[in-house]
Design an enzyme around this catalytic site. Structure first.
Site, mmCIF file in Angstrom:
data_model
loop_
_atom_site.group_PDB
_atom_site.id
_atom_site.type_symbol
_atom_site.label_atom_id
_atom_site.label_comp_id
_atom_site.label_asym_id
_atom_site.label_seq_id
_atom_site.Cartn_x
_atom_site.Cartn_y
_atom_site.Cartn_z
ATOM 1 N N ARG A 306 45.540 46.318 38.370
ATOM 2 C CA ARG A 306 44.177 45.811 38.582
ATOM 3 C C ARG A 306 43.683 46.192 39.972
ATOM 4 O O ARG A 306 42.499 46.463 40.175
ATOM 5 C CB ARG A 306 44.096 44.296 38.349
ATOM 6 C CG ARG A 306 42.669 43.757 38.397
ATOM 7 C CD ARG A 306 42.543 42.320 37.894
ATOM 8 N NE ARG A 306 42.573 42.207 36.456
ATOM 9 C CZ ARG A 306 41.519 42.373 35.647
ATOM 10 N NH1 ARG A 306 40.324 42.628 36.158
ATOM 11 N NH2 ARG A 306 41.648 42.274 34.355
ATOM 12 N N GLU A 725 36.961 34.839 38.387
ATOM 13 C CA GLU A 725 37.544 35.591 39.496
ATOM 14 C C GLU A 725 36.540 36.345 40.375
ATOM 15 O O GLU A 725 36.714 36.392 41.587
ATOM 16 C CB GLU A 725 38.591 36.575 38.955
ATOM 17 C CG GLU A 725 39.765 35.874 38.303
ATOM 18 C CD GLU A 725 40.754 36.846 37.673
ATOM 19 O OE1 GLU A 725 40.389 37.459 36.662
ATOM 20 O OE2 GLU A 725 41.849 36.999 38.200
#
Ligand code: LUZ
Ligand code: MOS
Length: 768
Positions: A306, A725
């Site tokens: 990520r 997030e």
């Protein structure tokens, strides 16, 4: 939709919400703890538990030899529940203890039962990078030809990036209670984002079939990724004792133990080389990321993935070479934490843009604007995903205007020329965050929905409630579909008995996946009910003896349910939903259903570093203004303005809470939160007295959160975008603002995350 209150808002405020530790002790219930390694790396020479067994109340002490399975981990099962021959970090569990009192456990932990031979350890990321001791392969994404773009660029820079770890600091520590059932089954209640993984690993370690283990999660007192994997060993410890002693068993970690034993947000080091022109346009960028993975794999390779997938952040760069890898050290295994590597990947590229701007003596905002992903060109990410419905240019433009960025920046520079006591800075950070688990198989969910004759509804999904409000949002979606008030819908305890093989509630995807599945199940029920209603309206009466069937194709589009009333739009016939449900029940029509959902069209080839890993992007930007005290180095964040694109928010109140919380959490990471270890690898800042998360006075006094009116049809549940997030990363605008402040006093070069008062003071001192 409306801002319905969080379903536990009142209980969370008045203290009546029940967490695991609040569960009343059962008769016979026992307490569980563990013996921890005092060394970062050591060979276990001898175990002698006799002294422990003499302490009153001690019921047993067990180690890895007593478990049917010991190794766990969902990428590489390399982590022992209990250390075997060698321990690999300070605090690593070695043996499980059970006792009738907490005092007895504490007495055992004070004894010396195990003797060790200390071994040389790796505590420093540089050393691990040097040794090339990696978890898995170096992951690479490339586009174009970086080397030739770099060589031919008119201007070049290179630099280093570094961030330290961050403690999750959830209020509820790791906790679990296990209940033995019928001699050969276990019911386990834990504080976990991942009840399915708890079920899998408990079964493995106890040598049971999965059907013998029911894993439940009522709620967590915060998690932030810290309970995505790392709640597992403690659940296993409780389950093992319960199964062994046939007594309920609970483990509740103290804050200190929790901080010592669990991993954190990964520390990263990064190296970059960038070629650009005098306008600040980036022509080629190379970034190399190294994460400190700690002692075991955990999900570090995923975190690194990520991180590299977010190394473009909001910017188009034609020639790019990105690589990343996690390294092995003798620290607690670092793990998921809100943002999951993206904050580190983005912090590096944001630093590069600041470095370019200060090199060119330009406003960093202009450099960012010039490289931003455009709408009709320059809109493909380095891994090949097309950035559609791109709201970034609009967000930045709107925010620059509404925040008065340019005038404020000028005023700040004038202020800094005069001020003797404080300096100010301003920074704007845009963020593009990819939504979907990067491991494609995790993008699935299932749901069970039941409606009762009183029109109240129970919903079960694999989502876990950690305070973020996923249950409230799921209830809202189902309530709207079934045409009842949200107070009629209840999301039940998460249980592997109702929902199987579920993904962790993570990757900001809890609502996207689970509300979608719940909605599909509710739609199936609603379609049957509408079909029945159509027949009843047609027959203008209800013959209870007639056998209604829902299998015939029957036109129902003119019938809808609203506020508990079924209405025929064409004839204006009405009936109460409860009446319809009663007839459905009497006519043997199913009032419950199950549905499965998987995110469509995802593909990513890890080897090629290419594909479409994300369903969509959540975009946002923030402007932060800071004041730094020149005598103490302390930063205060004075003004913050955030603009978020959440499509059509399902619950603006809850989303606002998520945005503010995430932002402040990053504020802590980049300023005050400082993990300090001894030179032997022992965590020294292991409690609230030595590790400072932001408190109420640190929250910006001027804190504006606005939502973008997104012009597109977002292809996601109710047209919403997820929130959890992405806004964390907006806190990097504080970091940019700090750099602006320092640069206006002539400071060149970089500062590491966190920019603590001490770090800032040293930089200011270096300028004298
Ligand atoms: N967990 C995971 C995550 O297993 N894969 C992901 O992509 C992810 N992203 C964010 C947070 N947790
Ligand atoms: Mo997470 S870092 O989405 O558990």
């Amino acid at each position: 939709m409306s801002s319905v209150n969080h379903d536990n808002a009142k209980g969370h405020l008045d203290g009546t919400t029940e967490f695991i530790e609040d569960r009343v002790m059962m008769k016979n219930e026992v307490y569980v703890s563990y013996i921890a390694s005092p060394y970062a790396k050591a060979k276990i020479l001898e175990r002698d538990y006799r002294d422990a067994k003499e302490i009153e109340g001690v019921l047993g002490i067990w180690d890895y030899r007593d478990l049917s399975g010991n190794l766990w981990g969902n990428i590489d099962a390399d982590q022992p529940i209990l250390a075997e021959a060698i321990t690999h970090y300070v605090g690593e569990p070695i043996a499980i203890i059970a006792a009738t009192t907490v005092e007895a456990l504490e007495s055992v932990r004070k004894l010396t039962l195990i003797t060790f031979e200390e071994l040389p350890s790796v505590l420093n990321l540089d050393e691990a990078i040097e040794e090339k001791d990696y978890f898995g392969d170096v992951q690479v994404i490339k586009r174009g030809d970086f080397e030739s773009a770099y060589k031919s660029a008119p201007l070049r820079l290179s630099g280093e990036y570094e961030n330290k770890a961050q403690e999750h600091f959830y209020l509820e520590s790791q906790a679990a209670i296990a209940y033995p059932v019928d001699n050969d089954e276990i019911d386990i209640l834990s504080s976990s984002q991942n009840p399915t993984e708890v079920q899998y690993i408990v079964a493995k370690c106890l040598g049971l079939k999965l059907r013998q283990v029911t894993s439940k999660v009522k709620r967590m007192g915060g998690a932030f990724g810290g309970k995505e994997t790392q709640s597992v060993p403690f659940a296993v410890m409780a389950a093992f004792v319960a199964f062994k002693l046939k007594r309920p068993a609970r483990i509740i970690l103290s804050k200190v133990d929790d901080m010592i034993v669990t991993g954190k947000r990964h520390p990263f080091k990064g190296f970059y080389r960038v070629g650009f022109n005098a306008e600040g346009i980036v022509l080629g960028l190379e970034t190399k990321l190294f994460a400190d993975g700690g002692a075991y794999t955990d999900i570090s390779p995923s975190v690194v993935q990520r991180a590299i997938l977010h190394s473009d952040n909001a910017y188009y760069v034609k020639n790019w070479s990105i690589s990343g890898v996690a390294c092995r050290t003798n620290h607690h295994p670092h793990t998921a934490f809100r943002g999951f590597g993206a904050p580190q990947g983005i912090a590096l590229v944001e630093q590069v843009f600041d470095d370019i701007a200060y090199h060119l003596k330009m406003d960093p905002l202009s450099v960012r604007e010039r490289n931003l992903y455009a709408i009709d060109r320059n809109n493909t990410a380095p891994y090949g995903q097309k950035i559609t419905q791109n709201t970034l240019p609009q967000i930045v433009e709107k925010l620059v205007n509404s925040s008065n960025y340019k005038q404020r920046r000028e005023a700040i520079e004038a202020f800094n020329r005069e001020s003797k006591t404080t300096i100010k800075g301003i920074g704007l950070t845009p963020v593009k965050f990819g939504i979907s688990f990067t491991s494609r198989f995790l993008n699935q969910a299932n749901a069970l929905v039941n409606i009762f004759p009183d029109a109240s509804v129970q919903i079960s999904t694999g989502a876990t409630e950690m305070g973020q409000g996923v249950n409230t949002k799921i209830a809202q979606v189902v309530a709207q579909t079934l045409g009842v008030d949200v107070s009629m819908c209840k999301v039940m305890i998460t249980s592997t008995e109702k929902n199987h093989n579920t993904s962790p509630t993570a990757a900001s995807s809890g609502t996207d996946l689970n509300a979608m599945a719940a909605n599909l199940a509710a739609m199936k029920i609603k379609n049957r009910l509408l079909n029945l209603a159509a027949q009843l309206f047609l027959n203008e009466g209800h013959d209870a003896h007639f056998e209604y069937s829902v299998s015939e194709a029957i036109e129902t589009s003119h019938i809808y349910i609203e506020n508990g009333v079924v209405i025929n739009r064409e004839t204006n016939q009405k009936m109460a939903l409860r009446e319809l449900l009663d007839i459905a029940y009497k006519n043997r029509i199913s009032m419950g259903d199950y549905a499965f959902y998987k995110t469509p069209n995802l593909s990513f080839d890890v080897k090629k570093g290419e594909g479409k890993p994300f369903a969509y992007y959540t975009n946002c930007a923030a402007v932060s203004e800071v004041t730094i005290d020149r005598f103490s180095g302390k930063t205060s964040v004075d003004r913050v303005e955030i603009l978020m694109d959440l499509g059509r928010s399902i619950n603006e109140g809850i989303d606002r809470g998520q945005i503010a919380g995430a932002f402040v959490q990053c504020m802590g990471w980049v300023t005050n939160e400082n993990l300090v270890y001894s030179d032997k690898g022992a965590l020294l800042s292991h409690s609230p007295t030595t590790y400072k998360i932001p408190n109420i006075q640190d929250i910006p006094s001027d804190f504006i959160i606005n939502f973008l009116d997104n012009p597109y049809e977002v292809d996601n549940i109710r047209g919403s975008k997820t929130v959890a997030e992405p806004p964390f990363i907006l806190g990097l605008s504080i970091f940019s603002a700090i750099r602006h402040a320092l640069s206006s006093k002539g400071f060149k070069g970089n500062i590491k995350i966190p920019a603590t008062a001490e770090n800032i003071l040293m930089k200011l001192e270096s300028l004298r």
